[in-house]
Every structure is written in structure tokens, then in C-alpha cells.
Scaffold this motif. Structure first.
Motif, PDB file in Angstrom:
ATOM      1  N   TRP A  63      38.697  36.237  36.587  1.00 37.24           N
ATOM      2  CA  TRP A  63      38.680  37.721  36.899  1.00 37.24           C
ATOM      3  C   TRP A  63      39.752  38.525  36.330  1.00 37.24           C
ATOM      4  CZ3 TRP A  63      40.548  40.789  41.494  1.00 37.24           C
ATOM      5  CH2 TRP A  63      40.152  42.010  41.741  1.00 37.24           C
ATOM      6  N   ALA A  67      38.361  41.001  33.356  1.00 36.76           N
ATOM      7  CA  ALA A  67      38.038  42.329  33.760  1.00 36.76           C
ATOM      8  C   ALA A  67      38.717  43.377  32.894  1.00 36.76           C
ATOM      9  CB  ALA A  67      38.827  42.474  35.313  1.00 36.76           C
ATOM     10  N   GLN A  92      35.371  51.555  33.300  1.00 32.32           N
ATOM     11  CA  GLN A  92      36.151  50.509  33.227  1.00 32.32           C
ATOM     12  C   GLN A  92      36.156  50.081  35.063  1.00 32.32           C
ATOM     13  OE1 GLN A  92      37.084  53.011  31.751  1.00 32.32           O
ATOM     14  NE2 GLN A  92      37.510  52.374  29.483  1.00 32.32           N
ATOM     15  N   VAL A  96      35.253  46.234  36.605  1.00 28.57           N
ATOM     16  CA  VAL A  96      36.209  45.372  37.331  1.00 28.57           C
ATOM     17  C   VAL A  96      35.318  44.939  38.416  1.00 28.57           C
ATOM     18  CG1 VAL A  96      38.441  45.259  38.562  1.00 28.57           C
ATOM     19  CG2 VAL A  96      38.403  46.631  36.541  1.00 28.57           C
ATOM     20  N   ASP A  97      34.611  45.602  39.208  1.00 27.41           N
ATOM     21  CA  ASP A  97      33.913  45.304  40.384  1.00 27.41           C
ATOM     22  C   ASP A  97      32.772  44.359  39.607  1.00 27.41           C
ATOM     23  OD1 ASP A  97      35.573  46.472  42.188  1.00 27.41           O
ATOM     24  OD2 ASP A  97      34.080  48.082  42.379  1.00 27.41           O
ATOM     25  N   THR A  99      32.645  42.400  37.039  1.00 30.30           N
ATOM     26  CA  THR A  99      33.081  41.386  36.511  1.00 30.30           C
ATOM     27  C   THR A  99      33.468  40.265  37.643  1.00 30.30           C
ATOM     28  OG1 THR A  99      34.266  42.310  34.590  1.00 30.30           O
ATOM     29  CG2 THR A  99      34.841  40.053  35.347  1.00 30.30           C
ATOM     30  N   PHE A 100      33.980  40.531  38.876  1.00 37.27           N
ATOM     31  CA  PHE A 100      34.088  39.682  39.852  1.00 37.27           C
ATOM     32  C   PHE A 100      32.868  39.372  40.502  1.00 37.27           C
ATOM     33  CE2 PHE A 100      35.015  38.799  44.169  1.00 37.27           C
ATOM     34  CZ  PHE A 100      35.993  38.083  44.141  1.00 37.27           C
ATOM     35  N   LEU A 171      44.891  45.770  39.337  1.00 34.60           N
ATOM     36  CA  LEU A 171      43.520  45.450  39.405  1.00 34.60           C
ATOM     37  C   LEU A 171      42.986  45.564  40.823  1.00 34.60           C
ATOM     38  CD1 LEU A 171      41.438  43.744  37.379  1.00 34.60           C
ATOM     39  CD2 LEU A 171      42.355  41.581  38.279  1.00 34.60           C
TER      40      LEU A 171
END
Length: 186
Positions: A63, A67, A92, A96-97, A99-100, A171
Motif C-alpha cells: 500500500w 498508493a 489521488q 489511496v483508499d 488502492t488499499f 498516507l
């Protein structure tokens, strides 16, 4: 001529695969034939919980590495440091969320498949162990990603890089429901 209405007499010997089995011999339990026993299942579930939770370290590293970075810019306004998004319409932060979440779904599917292939006989303790391990792994991954990412003190980071210089935001997992993705797919 018609067929007789009475069934033929039963054979003297039962078929080799009789539905009625003899009771177990003295000193053995009928439950031993059903599975390994609750103690063994709980121990296996505990091992699965620990192994799946430790896989959260890998999820956290992935992550942090995959991310997208959220670009921020710092500046002075009325002799105070302020920080704002460089691209106010950037995606972006949701990336991030996302990707996790996608990584956690993949980890859930892989961990469930791995446990299934290693122990096909399942059981409630094993399923609970997978779910608890997935939740612990997600929490561990979240904290590792935040720890490895840029500093949480955004103002100090903006002052360190200078006025008008772009830097990455810490992050951060805004969608806390993403922590349940691993459990839901396992």
C-alpha cells in the motif's frame, strides 16, 4: 398377465455398502470419525489467524509503495503557514483508499484460497480465524503504511521544503470501511 404387487423377499445378506452401520467398538467415540476434534480445529484456527495477520505487513508495504501521492503546497498567509492541495480536483486521495481496498480484497481472496487448499475440511473456528486474521492484518497494514509514509506534521514538512514547493501528504485511510475488505473476501 400383470406383475405381482408384493415386493421380492429381501436378500439374506445386506449389500456391501449398508446405510445402517454397526455402532462403534468399545473405547472409541463416534465423534472421532467426523473430524480432528475441537481442540485441533481451534489450534489450526489460531495458527491461521497469526499467519494471516502477519501477512498484513506485506499489505502495508504494498500500500505504501503503490498508493498515489497526494500533492500539497505550503505557503505563508498573514505570516502563518498554510497548506493546501496543489490540484484541488485531483483524485489521488480517493486513489489511496481504493488502492488499499483492492489490495485487501486480493489478500482476502489469496488467504482464503490458501487456507482452503491446505485444509479443505473448514469448520467454524477456521472461518473465524480467517476473519479475525484478516481484520488484524488490515489494521497492521494501515498502521505500517501510515508509519512508513510522509510525516504526519504537515505544517513542519511544508516549512522544511519551503514556500511553494510541492510535497506529498501523509498516507491516510479516509474510508475506514476498507479495513473490512480483507475479512469480507476471506
Amino acid at each position: 398377465m400383470t406383475a405381482p404387487l408384493t415386493p421380492p423377499p429381501p436378500p439374506h445378506q445386506g449389500p456391501p455398502h449398508d446405510a445402517w452401520q454397526a455402532p462403534p467398538a468399545a473405547g472409541t467415540s463416534a465423534y472421532e470419525q467426523d473430524g480432528p476434534g475441537m481442540k485441533t480445529e481451534v489450534l489450526e484456527a489460531a495458527a491461521v489467524t497469526v499467519a494471516v495477520a502477519l501477512a498484513g505487513v506485506l499489505l502495508g508495504l504494498l500500500w505504501w509503495w503503490l498508493a498515489p501521492h497526494v500533492p500539497l503546497v505550503g505557503g505563508l498567509v498573514d505570516k502563518k503557514w498554510v497548506v493546501y492541495f496543489k490540484d484541488t480536483e485531483g483524485e489521488q486521495a480517493i486513489g489511496v483508499d481504493g488502492t488499499f481496498t483492492l489490495l485487501a480484497v486480493a489478500f482476502g481472496a489469496v488467504s482464503a484460497l490458501g487456507v482452503f487448499l491446505m485444509r479443505r475440511r473448514g469448520g467454524v473456528p477456521l472461518v473465524v480465524g480467517l476473519a479475525v486474521g484478516g481484520l488484524l492484518g488490515s489494521l497492521l497494514a494501515w498502521r505500517i503504511g501510515v508509519w512508513l509514509g510522509p510525516t504526519q506534521n504537515v505544517i513542519a514538512h511544508a516549512q522544511a521544503v519551503g514556500k511553494g514547493v510541492t510535497f506529498s501528504a501523509p498516507l491516510k485511510l479516509n474510508a475506514k470501511g476498507a479495513l473490512l475488505a480483507w475479512c469480507a473476501c476471506a
